[in-house]
Design a protein around this motif. Sequence first.
Motif, mmCIF file in Angstrom:
data_model
loop_
_atom_site.group_PDB
_atom_site.id
_atom_site.type_symbol
_atom_site.label_atom_id
_atom_site.label_comp_id
_atom_site.label_asym_id
_atom_site.label_seq_id
_atom_site.Cartn_x
_atom_site.Cartn_y
_atom_site.Cartn_z
ATOM 1 N N PHE A 192 -3.730 0.149 13.125
ATOM 2 C CA PHE A 192 -5.178 0.056 13.261
ATOM 3 C C PHE A 192 -5.802 1.434 13.460
ATOM 4 O O PHE A 192 -6.920 1.685 12.994
ATOM 5 C CB PHE A 192 -5.546 -0.879 14.423
ATOM 6 N N VAL A 193 -5.095 2.320 14.147
ATOM 7 C CA VAL A 193 -5.612 3.680 14.347
ATOM 8 C C VAL A 193 -5.846 4.365 13.010
ATOM 9 O O VAL A 193 -6.869 5.034 12.795
ATOM 10 C CB VAL A 193 -4.632 4.499 15.222
ATOM 11 N N THR A 194 -4.922 4.214 12.072
ATOM 12 C CA THR A 194 -4.999 4.923 10.782
ATOM 13 C C THR A 194 -5.598 4.098 9.656
ATOM 14 O O THR A 194 -5.800 4.615 8.557
ATOM 15 C CB THR A 194 -3.595 5.362 10.343
ATOM 16 N N LEU A 195 -5.857 2.799 9.912
ATOM 17 C CA LEU A 195 -6.246 1.854 8.860
ATOM 18 C C LEU A 195 -5.161 1.739 7.786
ATOM 19 O O LEU A 195 -5.452 1.406 6.627
ATOM 20 C CB LEU A 195 -7.597 2.229 8.236
ATOM 21 N N GLY A 196 -3.929 2.014 8.181
ATOM 22 C CA GLY A 196 -2.796 1.797 7.289
ATOM 23 C C GLY A 196 -2.948 2.501 5.947
ATOM 24 O O GLY A 196 -3.248 3.697 5.876
ATOM 25 N N TRP A 197 -2.761 1.709 4.883
ATOM 26 C CA TRP A 197 -2.832 2.245 3.522
ATOM 27 C C TRP A 197 -4.212 2.086 2.891
ATOM 28 O O TRP A 197 -4.424 2.492 1.741
ATOM 29 C CB TRP A 197 -1.798 1.539 2.637
ATOM 30 N N LEU A 198 -5.162 1.501 3.594
ATOM 31 C CA LEU A 198 -6.420 1.119 2.945
ATOM 32 C C LEU A 198 -7.187 2.304 2.370
ATOM 33 O O LEU A 198 -7.727 2.225 1.266
ATOM 34 C CB LEU A 198 -7.299 0.341 3.928
ATOM 35 N N LYS A 199 -7.259 3.394 3.106
ATOM 36 C CA LYS A 199 -7.975 4.562 2.571
ATOM 37 C C LYS A 199 -7.196 5.217 1.441
ATOM 38 O O LYS A 199 -7.785 5.656 0.441
ATOM 39 C CB LYS A 199 -8.243 5.568 3.689
ATOM 40 N N PRO A 214 -3.318 1.434 -7.915
ATOM 41 C CA PRO A 214 -3.151 0.946 -6.541
ATOM 42 C C PRO A 214 -4.293 0.063 -6.074
ATOM 43 O O PRO A 214 -5.435 0.170 -6.548
ATOM 44 C CB PRO A 214 -3.080 2.246 -5.722
ATOM 45 N N GLY A 215 -3.972 -0.788 -5.147
ATOM 46 C CA GLY A 215 -4.938 -1.688 -4.546
ATOM 47 C C GLY A 215 -4.220 -2.688 -3.667
ATOM 48 O O GLY A 215 -3.025 -2.548 -3.388
ATOM 49 N N LEU A 216 -4.922 -3.706 -3.227
ATOM 50 C CA LEU A 216 -4.306 -4.748 -2.420
ATOM 51 C C LEU A 216 -3.364 -5.582 -3.278
ATOM 52 O O LEU A 216 -3.642 -5.836 -4.452
ATOM 53 C CB LEU A 216 -5.380 -5.646 -1.805
ATOM 54 N N ARG A 217 -2.281 -6.033 -2.680
ATOM 55 C CA ARG A 217 -1.338 -6.879 -3.394
ATOM 56 C C ARG A 217 -1.890 -8.303 -3.506
ATOM 57 O O ARG A 217 -2.741 -8.719 -2.700
ATOM 58 C CB ARG A 217 -0.002 -6.896 -2.656
ATOM 59 N N PRO A 218 -1.396 -9.075 -4.474
ATOM 60 C CA PRO A 218 -1.888 -10.455 -4.643
ATOM 61 C C PRO A 218 -1.866 -11.290 -3.378
ATOM 62 O O PRO A 218 -2.862 -11.973 -3.076
ATOM 63 C CB PRO A 218 -0.969 -11.011 -5.732
ATOM 64 N N PRO A 219 -0.783 -11.279 -2.566
ATOM 65 C CA PRO A 219 -0.832 -12.082 -1.342
ATOM 66 C C PRO A 219 -1.891 -11.603 -0.356
ATOM 67 O O PRO A 219 -2.481 -12.404 0.369
ATOM 68 C CB PRO A 219 0.586 -11.942 -0.763
ATOM 69 N N GLN A 220 -2.141 -10.301 -0.329
ATOM 70 C CA GLN A 220 -3.167 -9.783 0.566
ATOM 71 C C GLN A 220 -4.558 -10.204 0.109
ATOM 72 O O GLN A 220 -5.402 -10.584 0.938
ATOM 73 C CB GLN A 220 -3.062 -8.250 0.625
ATOM 74 N N PHE A 236 -15.962 -1.313 1.895
ATOM 75 C CA PHE A 236 -14.760 -2.043 1.478
ATOM 76 C C PHE A 236 -14.862 -2.434 0.012
ATOM 77 O O PHE A 236 -15.876 -2.979 -0.438
ATOM 78 C CB PHE A 236 -14.572 -3.306 2.334
ATOM 79 N N LEU A 237 -13.798 -2.139 -0.739
ATOM 80 C CA LEU A 237 -13.738 -2.470 -2.158
ATOM 81 C C LEU A 237 -12.643 -3.505 -2.379
ATOM 82 O O LEU A 237 -11.508 -3.307 -1.948
ATOM 83 C CB LEU A 237 -13.437 -1.220 -2.993
ATOM 84 N N TYR A 238 -12.989 -4.602 -3.033
ATOM 85 C CA TYR A 238 -11.998 -5.648 -3.324
ATOM 86 C C TYR A 238 -11.176 -5.218 -4.538
ATOM 87 O O TYR A 238 -11.307 -5.758 -5.633
ATOM 88 C CB TYR A 238 -12.704 -6.985 -3.561
ATOM 89 N N ARG A 239 -10.358 -4.213 -4.315
ATOM 90 C CA ARG A 239 -9.566 -3.617 -5.392
ATOM 91 C C ARG A 239 -8.151 -4.178 -5.324
ATOM 92 O O ARG A 239 -7.453 -4.022 -4.335
ATOM 93 C CB ARG A 239 -9.555 -2.100 -5.248
ATOM 94 N N GLU A 240 -7.739 -4.807 -6.406
ATOM 95 C CA GLU A 240 -6.421 -5.418 -6.459
ATOM 96 C C GLU A 240 -5.473 -4.558 -7.283
ATOM 97 O O GLU A 240 -5.855 -3.989 -8.312
ATOM 98 C CB GLU A 240 -6.503 -6.818 -7.064
ATOM 99 N N GLU A 241 -4.242 -4.456 -6.821
ATOM 100 C CA GLU A 241 -3.218 -3.716 -7.557
ATOM 101 C C GLU A 241 -3.014 -4.349 -8.932
ATOM 102 O O GLU A 241 -2.931 -5.570 -9.058
ATOM 103 C CB GLU A 241 -1.912 -3.744 -6.778
ATOM 104 N N ARG A 242 -2.927 -3.507 -9.961
ATOM 105 C CA ARG A 242 -2.718 -4.027 -11.315
ATOM 106 C C ARG A 242 -1.893 -3.030 -12.114
ATOM 107 O O ARG A 242 -1.857 -1.830 -11.816
ATOM 108 C CB ARG A 242 -4.047 -4.281 -12.030
#
Length: 464
Positions: free
Chosen positions: A213-220, A146-152, A131-137
Amino acid sequence: MTFRTEALIPSIYTINALVDGNHVVQLAREAMWREVSVNQPTGRSRSYLVLESLEGEKIAVATRTIPVPEGVDRLLVFSDSIEMPSEGSNWDLSTRPTRWAFPKALNVSVEASEESAWRTQSVVQSWVDAFLYREERTDGNGTVHPGLRPPQVGALHASLGHWRASSKPATVVMPTGTGKTETMLALLVAQRIQRLLVLVPSDALREQIGSKFVTLGWLKKLGVVGSEALFPVVGFLKAMPRDAEALQRILERCNVVVATMSIAANSRASHRATLARWATHLFIDEAHHVSAATWTAFRDEFGEKPVLQFTATPFRTDGKLVDGKVVFNYPLRRAQAEGYFRPISFRPVVEYNSERADDRIMEEAVSVLQADLAANRDHVLMARVHSISRAEAIHRIYSEHAPDLRPLIVHSRQTTVAKQAKPNPPYTYFDALELAELLGISVQAVFLRVRPWPRGATWLQTAS
């Protein structure tokens, strides 16, 4: 015959089985576009084609079940038994009913408990350092990385921080559209949760959240989870088995089990105890739908285990506050300021003849959608109605007047076969969608809704 093309290869599953009547799946590889060389074998047998990717994988594609050809890695069979695609055909193979005849997905209903335990533990082990704590910027050139959004990111850190300091139930408040489900997925992998029970308020959300959960959504896809991380084994608990032993057989084969609150909380005491013993963590989605009595009784079964509630509002449907300490509350005003919501364009449709109202709404809605599609906007039209019979009536209107938009009807009473024959949102294999009830689908492009007006006029809302 040999030619090169791009083909969308359907998803491949490691596990696809029914265990005591409940579906258990594990994804091996998501559907993906691949450049392939298409070859038709010479000789007597011409009943199949061989697709060879640049990586050297060979997939035989057939219109009927055949012996596995020598030298191929996989065999894909078209279930509709129609003609084989050719050089000028649509090679999006996910739009046709297909099945992987070789190798077949595992049937875990008959395997030993020890083998299931090894598999689920291997999944969790693959998440170590994945897991990488990568934030969208957005950089100075306007390029979005791409990355996790601020609220996430905020909800993720707040939840992990709470678990380090407390064992009491906690609540995460995130407005619709800010990514609650991806936050759940991020917590699953970042915390390397051993056994997760996810409770949702409806059958439709069980399917939607479970599929995420099956696909892990957008995380990969976002690079937040590494490519080597395995997908979890997910169980869809649709019907509670008769005895606790049968329930245990389902649970021990899974990393994640998704069920409705009604099935879990209204089951026998032995079943509730089995669920609580198995799960290391409990997530409640759309927690504002849960009544106090139902939730409190079931929560008590989990003792000191981590319990996390997700909701778009801290107030339940009865007007009372959701139980549990609010560890993260992303303000609606901030979500609006950061662009998670789009302006609404109000288009009044004036029609005083009630028998013509549905047709007038359809004409205006289709006009808006066609204009958006002509402008290369990947938009979807959705009509939400109050009953299945109304959905069927509205669907007939769209099918008769706009068949080129391939109207699709979805409701909770459709058979599994009917649902599987239709693509899942937000994919763009269809342009019009009629819903008999709110299915929890996030439509980011166009949203059209019919609303009653006290004086008999008709409203149409669009958002883009």
